[in-house]
Design a protein around this motif. Sequence first.
Motif, PDB file in Angstrom:
ATOM      1  N   ARG A 143       0.838  -1.210   0.000  1.00  0.00           N
ATOM      2  CA  ARG A 143       0.000   0.000   0.000  1.00  0.00           C
ATOM      3  C   ARG A 143       0.867   1.253   0.000  1.00  0.00           C
ATOM      4  NH1 ARG A 143      -5.006  -1.317   2.684  1.00  0.00           N
ATOM      5  NH2 ARG A 143      -6.022   0.600   2.086  1.00  0.00           N
ATOM      6  N   GLU A 148       2.036   2.074  -3.433  1.00  0.00           N
ATOM      7  CA  GLU A 148       0.961   2.720  -4.207  1.00  0.00           C
ATOM      8  C   GLU A 148       0.836   4.198  -3.855  1.00  0.00           C
ATOM      9  OE1 GLU A 148      -2.676   0.576  -3.502  1.00  0.00           O
ATOM     10  OE2 GLU A 148      -1.796  -1.326  -4.141  1.00  0.00           O
ATOM     11  N   GLU A 149       0.917   4.508  -2.571  1.00  0.00           N
ATOM     12  CA  GLU A 149       0.765   5.895  -2.133  1.00  0.00           C
ATOM     13  C   GLU A 149       1.959   6.754  -2.573  1.00  0.00           C
ATOM     14  OE1 GLU A 149      -2.129   7.149  -0.909  1.00  0.00           O
ATOM     15  OE2 GLU A 149      -2.752   5.108  -1.368  1.00  0.00           O
ATOM     16  N   GLN A 168       3.692   6.256  -5.260  1.00  0.00           N
ATOM     17  CA  GLN A 168       3.492   6.469  -6.698  1.00  0.00           C
ATOM     18  C   GLN A 168       2.410   7.528  -6.936  1.00  0.00           C
ATOM     19  OE1 GLN A 168       2.740   2.480  -8.075  1.00  0.00           O
ATOM     20  NE2 GLN A 168       4.901   2.020  -8.286  1.00  0.00           N
ATOM     21  N   ARG A 169       1.393   7.557  -6.093  1.00  0.00           N
ATOM     22  CA  ARG A 169       0.313   8.539  -6.235  1.00  0.00           C
ATOM     23  C   ARG A 169       0.799   9.948  -5.914  1.00  0.00           C
ATOM     24  NH1 ARG A 169      -3.559  10.866  -2.789  1.00  0.00           N
ATOM     25  NH2 ARG A 169      -2.826   9.680  -1.006  1.00  0.00           N
ATOM     26  N   LEU A 170       1.593  10.089  -4.866  1.00  0.00           N
ATOM     27  CA  LEU A 170       1.990  11.411  -4.384  1.00  0.00           C
ATOM     28  C   LEU A 170       3.338  11.891  -4.911  1.00  0.00           C
ATOM     29  CD1 LEU A 170       0.977  10.894  -0.657  1.00  0.00           C
ATOM     30  CD2 LEU A 170      -0.174  12.370  -2.301  1.00  0.00           C
ATOM     31  N   GLN A 213       7.688  10.745 -10.670  1.00  0.00           N
ATOM     32  CA  GLN A 213       8.446   9.665 -11.302  1.00  0.00           C
ATOM     33  C   GLN A 213       9.742  10.227 -11.871  1.00  0.00           C
ATOM     34  OE1 GLN A 213       6.467   7.337 -14.320  1.00  0.00           O
ATOM     35  NE2 GLN A 213       7.908   5.664 -14.032  1.00  0.00           N
ATOM     36  N   TYR A 264      10.418   6.637  -7.891  1.00  0.00           N
ATOM     37  CA  TYR A 264       9.525   7.739  -7.503  1.00  0.00           C
ATOM     38  C   TYR A 264      10.108   8.415  -6.285  1.00  0.00           C
ATOM     39  CZ  TYR A 264       5.750   6.041 -10.514  1.00  0.00           C
ATOM     40  OH  TYR A 264       4.991   5.673 -11.587  1.00  0.00           O
ATOM     41  N   ASP A 273      -0.643  13.696   4.252  1.00  0.00           N
ATOM     42  CA  ASP A 273      -1.707  13.304   3.340  1.00  0.00           C
ATOM     43  C   ASP A 273      -2.824  12.604   4.110  1.00  0.00           C
ATOM     44  OD1 ASP A 273      -2.623  12.846   0.471  1.00  0.00           O
ATOM     45  OD2 ASP A 273      -2.622  10.803   1.277  1.00  0.00           O
ATOM     46  N   ARG A 292      -5.251  10.621   3.096  1.00  0.00           N
ATOM     47  CA  ARG A 292      -5.456   9.212   2.730  1.00  0.00           C
ATOM     48  C   ARG A 292      -4.418   8.320   3.415  1.00  0.00           C
ATOM     49  NH1 ARG A 292      -6.186   7.396  -3.494  1.00  0.00           N
ATOM     50  NH2 ARG A 292      -5.098   5.419  -3.281  1.00  0.00           N
ATOM     51  N   CYS A 293      -3.163   8.769   3.432  1.00  0.00           N
ATOM     52  CA  CYS A 293      -2.108   8.004   4.103  1.00  0.00           C
ATOM     53  C   CYS A 293      -2.372   7.913   5.606  1.00  0.00           C
ATOM     54  CB  CYS A 293      -0.739   8.638   3.874  1.00  0.00           C
ATOM     55  SG  CYS A 293      -0.089   8.351   2.229  1.00  0.00           S
TER      56      CYS A 293
END
Length: 87
Positions: free
Chosen positions: A9, A12-13, A15-17, A20, A26, A36, A38-39
């Motif tokens: 997870r 994924e976070e 990569q989202r925030l 690249q 990342y 954040d 969501r985190c």
Amino acid sequence: MNVEEEVGRLKEEIQRLGQQQPDGSYKVKFGVLFNDDRCANIFEALVGTLRAAKKRKILTYDGELLLQGVHDNVEITLLPPPAVAAA
């Protein structure tokens, strides 16, 4: 949630925030991850999950322990996945 699942997870976070890089990695600053919403909802112990991922050589950052405020500008780098050998 087990450690492997949390590390997944976390990837994924990041990569989202994060941003690249040309090499496929990342980069994200600790403060961005920590602050954040969501985190905050996903990770009960973000610092512990970061340490577990660093130990597994999935990501890297300077230092051992990251503290909110003091280390907000520390860059966390999610390493690119290892290249699959061509058959």
